[in-house]
Design a protein around this motif. Structure first.
Motif, PDB file in Angstrom:
ATOM      1  N   PRO A  85      44.028  31.062  35.874  1.00  0.00           N
ATOM      2  CA  PRO A  85      44.968  31.626  36.869  1.00  0.00           C
ATOM      3  C   PRO A  85      44.442  32.890  37.548  1.00  0.00           C
ATOM      4  O   PRO A  85      44.411  32.935  38.781  1.00  0.00           O
ATOM      5  CB  PRO A  85      46.236  31.894  36.049  1.00  0.00           C
ATOM      6  CG  PRO A  85      46.126  31.028  34.862  1.00  0.00           C
ATOM      7  CD  PRO A  85      44.664  30.871  34.570  1.00  0.00           C
ATOM      8  N   PRO A  86      43.998  33.903  36.792  1.00  0.00           N
ATOM      9  CA  PRO A  86      43.478  35.066  37.515  1.00  0.00           C
ATOM     10  C   PRO A  86      42.218  34.742  38.327  1.00  0.00           C
ATOM     11  O   PRO A  86      42.039  35.285  39.418  1.00  0.00           O
ATOM     12  CB  PRO A  86      43.147  36.075  36.411  1.00  0.00           C
ATOM     13  CG  PRO A  86      43.195  35.343  35.139  1.00  0.00           C
ATOM     14  CD  PRO A  86      44.043  34.148  35.335  1.00  0.00           C
ATOM     15  N   LEU A  87      41.399  33.833  37.809  1.00  0.00           N
ATOM     16  CA  LEU A  87      40.172  33.497  38.522  1.00  0.00           C
ATOM     17  C   LEU A  87      40.492  32.806  39.843  1.00  0.00           C
ATOM     18  O   LEU A  87      39.964  33.168  40.899  1.00  0.00           O
ATOM     19  CB  LEU A  87      39.283  32.614  37.646  1.00  0.00           C
ATOM     20  CG  LEU A  87      37.944  32.232  38.280  1.00  0.00           C
ATOM     21  CD1 LEU A  87      37.127  33.470  38.592  1.00  0.00           C
ATOM     22  CD2 LEU A  87      37.150  31.312  37.362  1.00  0.00           C
ATOM     23  N   TYR A  89      43.196  32.983  41.512  1.00  0.00           N
ATOM     24  CA  TYR A  89      43.816  33.949  42.421  1.00  0.00           C
ATOM     25  C   TYR A  89      42.749  34.759  43.145  1.00  0.00           C
ATOM     26  O   TYR A  89      42.773  34.912  44.364  1.00  0.00           O
ATOM     27  CB  TYR A  89      44.751  34.876  41.640  1.00  0.00           C
ATOM     28  CG  TYR A  89      45.554  35.771  42.557  1.00  0.00           C
ATOM     29  CD1 TYR A  89      46.772  35.349  43.074  1.00  0.00           C
ATOM     30  CD2 TYR A  89      45.071  37.015  42.944  1.00  0.00           C
ATOM     31  CE1 TYR A  89      47.493  36.148  43.941  1.00  0.00           C
ATOM     32  CE2 TYR A  89      45.783  37.821  43.813  1.00  0.00           C
ATOM     33  CZ  TYR A  89      46.995  37.381  44.305  1.00  0.00           C
ATOM     34  OH  TYR A  89      47.693  38.166  45.176  1.00  0.00           O
ATOM     35  N   SER A  90      41.785  35.265  42.364  1.00  0.00           N
ATOM     36  CA  SER A  90      40.759  36.088  42.996  1.00  0.00           C
ATOM     37  C   SER A  90      39.859  35.282  43.922  1.00  0.00           C
ATOM     38  O   SER A  90      39.401  35.789  44.938  1.00  0.00           O
ATOM     39  CB  SER A  90      39.902  36.785  41.930  1.00  0.00           C
ATOM     40  OG  SER A  90      40.665  37.780  41.314  1.00  0.00           O
ATOM     41  N   LEU A  91      39.609  34.017  43.549  1.00  0.00           N
ATOM     42  CA  LEU A  91      38.774  33.189  44.420  1.00  0.00           C
ATOM     43  C   LEU A  91      39.456  32.967  45.756  1.00  0.00           C
ATOM     44  O   LEU A  91      38.865  33.129  46.822  1.00  0.00           O
ATOM     45  CB  LEU A  91      38.486  31.842  43.753  1.00  0.00           C
ATOM     46  CG  LEU A  91      37.428  31.850  42.645  1.00  0.00           C
ATOM     47  CD1 LEU A  91      37.337  30.489  41.983  1.00  0.00           C
ATOM     48  CD2 LEU A  91      36.079  32.267  43.204  1.00  0.00           C
ATOM     49  N   MET A 133      42.184  34.589  47.057  1.00  0.00           N
ATOM     50  CA  MET A 133      42.683  35.761  47.761  1.00  0.00           C
ATOM     51  C   MET A 133      41.624  36.830  48.011  1.00  0.00           C
ATOM     52  O   MET A 133      41.862  37.770  48.744  1.00  0.00           O
ATOM     53  CB  MET A 133      43.844  36.391  46.976  1.00  0.00           C
ATOM     54  CG  MET A 133      45.011  35.460  46.818  1.00  0.00           C
ATOM     55  SD  MET A 133      45.634  34.925  48.425  1.00  0.00           S
ATOM     56  CE  MET A 133      47.018  33.929  47.904  1.00  0.00           C
ATOM     57  N   LEU A 134      40.474  36.718  47.357  1.00  0.00           N
ATOM     58  CA  LEU A 134      39.467  37.743  47.579  1.00  0.00           C
ATOM     59  C   LEU A 134      38.132  37.142  48.038  1.00  0.00           C
ATOM     60  O   LEU A 134      37.631  37.495  49.100  1.00  0.00           O
ATOM     61  CB  LEU A 134      39.254  38.565  46.294  1.00  0.00           C
ATOM     62  CG  LEU A 134      38.267  39.720  46.448  1.00  0.00           C
ATOM     63  CD1 LEU A 134      38.814  40.760  47.407  1.00  0.00           C
ATOM     64  CD2 LEU A 134      37.968  40.354  45.100  1.00  0.00           C
TER      65      LEU A 134
END
Ligand SMILES: Nc1ncnc2c1ncn2[C@@H]1O[C@H](COP(=O)(O)OP(=O)(O)OP(=O)(O)O)[C@@H](O)[C@H]1O
Ligand SMILES: [Mg+2]
Lengths: 307, 366, 272
Positions: free
Chosen positions: A37-39, A41-43, A45-46
């Motif tokens: 999930p955090p990965l 998100y960062s992929l 959104m960032l």
């Protein structure tokens, strides 16, 4: 005869650090599942947006239309137009000065708290952070109040009769920006230095003293080298974000204090040239990354002492 | 005590465990009998903890199998096994008080409150912690934490209780007391205990049987007395206590007895259940307390040899001597209790040392 | 030794004066009965606080900021829990790289994050709103959440988890009965830190906010109007008080988490 080294060893309970993982859980599938999930998100959104920024920087803006043919035109402009070069080098200069000032001013504070803080270390740290728990904008603005034409400094100095005219060199220039940023980033420099200083084994200093180093030698031969990881971290933590600072130059920098972030904002805003703004952002990002990486490489030999 | 016919509660068959390139267990086969106090003893890194974690289900063998109570455990997670563990760090839940810690595993039974309380109090009484229920767990001493961990595991009425170096965090006095108490407790509840320890004394005091492990293998599995008296090989002999190794030659051998010529000491007749070729080189071992200093150069005992004191270590109640046998280069360690009237010999002193043939044991050269 | 520590203390006191200089001015100008922010002072008044009370745009900005901070803090703490659990208990190839990537916003100038998200929004033709600000704030808050939560997840002994499994409780039960209570203080302090970061963040909000101005964006707008400045001072003063309150709450929970792991060997120093 009994091998005493075999039977008299001490059983140490396993230390669990960030990277040493107990055997029952060497289950990479579950690890990937949890980190996804955090990965993701960062992929999304960032990383994807950053890629898009790079892409956009290769396009061109023709008034209201976006020309999607790939070209390096923006980069050529970013590099050849003297104004941009000036803004970038000024940003780097100011950030460099801010970093230097912040870290040098902060080191003795961290040193004092770590070495002489005694039982009140956390009280000292709290005392240092309290001024930063109000709006960043308001804090920056208050420096304008302090340094301004009718500001606190000029007011007091004139009230004391020390000067007749308000001092003008203290506001709307690079000095004001450096001073204000050195204030704004103080805790970010103090904390990492404090952490690395407080990790130094006191017996090392005693050993140095035992080997008849005086206080001065002790500091430069033991304390300073061992606290370098904190100093390097502090430098990066202060340098990288200040290069991209927007608020301080805008409020206190006057015209010769403006920095690259202000220009990027102008390109995305008034100038309506997002591709050029993207190119400037990419260039700035790469220069900052290059400087940070070389800085880490240069100071690498100090960082070997694990911190 | 444990009869030989007691059926195995745990059967470990050819268990191997590899961590990458490290082989932690290299084909371990052993049975643990119902109701016995079993110890896994060995130096650091020999695989004791790994074996215990495989029994408890926190690790799975790379190959081989494990049966508990006759059931294959290959697919059974730790929470469904009939084993409970006392962790080396005790693993007392810091956010729960003593009673909540002890009752932790019973919660899913949804017992009425009074029944839960009764069982918790019973378990606390068992470990001598009556009235400690409402105590906060971080306000406990090391010994008390250890008892809470014990009560918490025992309340689950496991078939097997696993203990990973449960006493290593305690100071010497408390450790000695707890060794006796643990042994008593095991006899009271009648549960099979499997203890991991690197402390040979602890294993000898508490266990019915001990498996001595080296390098992921079981080197010898025996009762404490057999292990001490008849170690299977040189490594076991030197890991447990102190052993003098002396080369010897076989003079003659038959199915019942063995006549050997011990270097620098002389001929001896030992009981033996194995035959050796006449003239073969072997090693014999003798414990320091099996040699007795006679405190006189001329004393005449049938089985004795002349010795010169080379060095000594004084331990208060005991003195350990390093002596040279019959002016040869062969040394032996001798321990003597410092009883009334016995002098402590100085290095250089000459004396005689008596021995008995049945104190010698044959050491396999493994 | 004595002498050098005393001269160092003098320096520390001078430095603290420098640190506190702006904050000391806040109450002075917040209660000063003059529309111009300058010396000398004229008189005492509560008018500026009253003005805050009556400014509707401020209330909206405050409401927006609170909602954005609440949502950003919840999301980033949730993401942080996943990441901290994954990194503290599992080993998997590429872990360092992935964690490094997740921590990237920590060393990325905020303007880059703002620009990148702005570009996406424009290219996808999406309109800016409080939600776009939330997206950006979650990005910058997550590294802090991961750092705080990793230290919480790492500071307790894994044998506590194993003990729970050993006592017959399954993985889900163990998560709720052991892991969660143990890391609860970390979760709360992560939430509070993320909340304050989001509340104070300006550049990303400046780039990404549509019509829903956040409090810093509102303040930025007001800084241009001298007449508004005294009430901004009053606002700043209230924020110091509020932050101090939050800080005390956070400190209280941090202390509790330290107490939990008092006998574990892991250190309680946060990674920050
Ligand atoms: N998770 C792991 N990854 C890699 N190697 C491991 C792991 N766990 C154990 N080992 C290795 O397996 C071997 C046996 O370890 P184990 O913990 O079982 O030893 P031990 O007998 O309990 O030792 P000690 O008395 O020190 O606790 C050691 O060499 C150890 O380094
Ligand atoms: Mg072990």
């Amino acid at each position: 005869m009994a091998n005493s080294s075999e039977i008299s060893y001490l059983q140490q309970p396993a230390k669990r650090t960030f990277w040493s993982i107990p055997k029952a859980y060497q289950d990479s599938a579950r690890g990937y599942f949890l980190i996804s999930p955090p990965l993701l998100y960062s992929l999304v959104m960032l990383a994807a947006p950053l890629v898009l920024v790079v892409l956009l920087s290769l396009w061109t803006q023709n008034y209201l239309e976006l020309d999607r043919t790939i070209t390096l035109k923006n980069y050529v402009e970013a590099v050849t137009e003297p104004l941009y070069g000036l803004l970038i080098s000024r940003s780097l200069m100011i950030s460099g000065m801010v970093t230097l000032a912040t870290v040098i001013l902060a080191y003795p504070i961290a040193y004092y708290v770590a070495m002489f803080g005694g039982k009140r270390k956390s009280m000292w740290l709290l005392l240092i952070t309290i001024p930063f728990w109000t709006s960043y904008l308001i804090r920056i603005f208050l420096w304008k109040v302090i340094l301004g034409y009718n500001g606190v400094i000029n007011g007091s100095l004139m009230g004391l009769g020390l000067i007749e005219e308000p001092l003008t060199f203290i506001l709307y220039n690079a000095n004001a920006v450096v001073l204000t940023l050195a204030h704004a980033w103080a805790p970010f420099a103090i904390l990492p230095i404090y952490v690395s200083l407080s990790r130094i084994d006191k017996s090392l200093l005693e050993a140095a003293r035992d080997l008849s180093d005086n206080a001065f030698q002790r500091f430069f031969r033991v304390t300073l080298p061992l606290s370098m990881p904190g100093v390097v971290a502090a430098c990066l933590i202060v340098f990288i974000p200040t290069v991209g600072d927007y608020v301080t130059p805008k409020l206190l920098g006057g015209t010769d204090g403006l920095m690259i972030a202000n220009m990027i904002q102008i390109q995305f805003g008034k100038a309506n040239n997002a591709p050029l703004g993207s190119a400037l952002a990419v260039v700035a990002m790469f220069i900052v990354a290059a400087i940070s990486i070389s800085f880490v490489l240069l100071t690498r030999r100090f960082l070997k002492t694990k911190g | 005590m444990i009869s030989n016919s007691a059926k195995p509660i745990i059967e470990i068959k050819n268990v191997e465990k590899r961590f990458g390139s490290v082989t932690a267990l290299d084909g371990v086969t052993l049975d643990i009998k119902e109701g016995e106090f079993f110890s896994l003893l060995g130096p650091s890194g020999c695989g004791k903890t790994t074996l215990l974690r495989i029994i408890s289900g926190f690790d799975f063998p790379t190959s081989g199998s494990l049966y508990i109570g006759g059931e294959d455990m290959a697919e059974v997670p730790p929470n469904l096994r009939p084993t409970n563990m006392v962790f080396q760090s005790y693993a007392i839940f810091p956010h729960l008080n003593v009673a909540e810690n002890v009752g932790y595993g019973l919660k899913k039974l949804k017992l009425p409150k009074a029944e839960l309380e009764r069982r918790v109090n019973e378990a606390l009484a068992l470990v001598d912690l009556k009235g400690f229920g409402p105590r906060e767990s971080h306000a406990l001493s090391g010994g008390q934490r250890q008892r809470v961990a014990l009560a918490r595991a025992l309340i689950m009425q496991p078939k097997v209780l696993l203990l990973d170096e449960p006493l290593s965090a305690l100071d010497k006095k408390l450790r000695d007391a707890m060794q006796i108490e643990l042994r008593r407790l095991q006899q009271t509840v009648g549960i099979t205990f499997v203890l991991v320890t690197h402390d040979q004394e602890e294993a000898l005091i508490m266990s019915d049987r001990i498996a001595v492990m080296f390098d992921g293998k079981v080197s010898q599995l025996d009762t404490p007395e057999k292990l001490y008296r008849r170690p299977a090989n040189r490594r076991v002999a030197s890991f447990i206590g102190v052993m003098n190794f002396i080369p010897a030659k076989v003079v003659s051998s038959n199915s019942k007895s063995l006549v050997i010529d011990i270097t620098a000491i002389g001929k001896a007749t030992l009981d033996a259940d194995e035959q050796y070729a006449a003239g073969a080189d072997i090693t014999v071992g003798i414990r320091p307390e099996m040699l007795t200093i006679l405190y006189s150069e001329t004393a005449d005992d049938k089985d004795s040899f002349a010795a010169t004191v080379n060095a000594r270590s004084y331990y208060g109640d005991m003195t350990y001597y390093d002596v040279r046998i019959n002016d040869t280069n062969i040394h032996a360690t001798i321990s003597m209790r410092n009883t009334a009237g016995r002098p402590v010999l100085a290095p250089g002193a000459k004396t005689r040392v008596s021995w008995r043939p049945d104190s010698f044991t044959i050491i396999a050269n493994v | 030794m004595e002498k050098s520590s005393r001269s160092l203390l003098t320096y520390v006191l001078v430095y603290l004066t420098f640190l506190y200089a702006p904050v000391f001015l806040l109450p002075i100008f917040a209660f000063n009965d003059s529309a111009i922010i300058s010396l000398p002072l004229s008189g005492f008044t509560f008018d500026w606080f009253l003005m805050l009370w009556q400014t509707k745009a401020l209330h909206e900005a405050f409401y927006n900021s609170m909602m954005i901070a609440l949502i950003s803090a919840s999301l980033s703490t949730t993401l942080g829990i996943f990441a901290a659990r994954a990194t503290s208990r599992f080993e998997f190839p590429g872990k360092r790289g992935i964690v490094g990537f997740l921590m990237l916003p920590l060393v990325l100038p905020e303007i880059i994050v703002g620009v990148a998200l702005l570009v996406v929004m424009i290219q996808l033709g999406l309109s800016l709103s409080a939600w776009t600000v939330v997206i950006g704030h979650v990005l910058v808050c997550t590294p802090f959440a991961i750092a705080i939560l990793s230290s919480a997840f790492n500071s307790f002994d894994i044998s506590l988890e194993e003990a729970s499994l050993d006592l017959g409780v399954n993985k889900i039960g163990t998560f709720f009965r052991v892991i969660l209570p143990m890391v609860a203080p970390g979760i709360i302090s992560s939430f509070l830190i993320a909340f304050t970061i989001s509340l104070d963040e300006f550049i990303i909000a400046f780039f990404l906010t549509g019509t829903d101005a956040t409090l810093p964006v509102y303040i930025w707008g007001q800084l241009r109007f001298p007449a508004r400045l005294p009430s901004i001072m009053a606002l700043g003063f209230l924020m110091v008080l509020l932050s101090l309150l939050l800080l005390l709450v956070a400190e209280y929970f941090r202390r509790r988490s330290t107490q939990f792991s008092a006998n574990s060997s892991a250190s309680n120093e946060s990674i920050l």
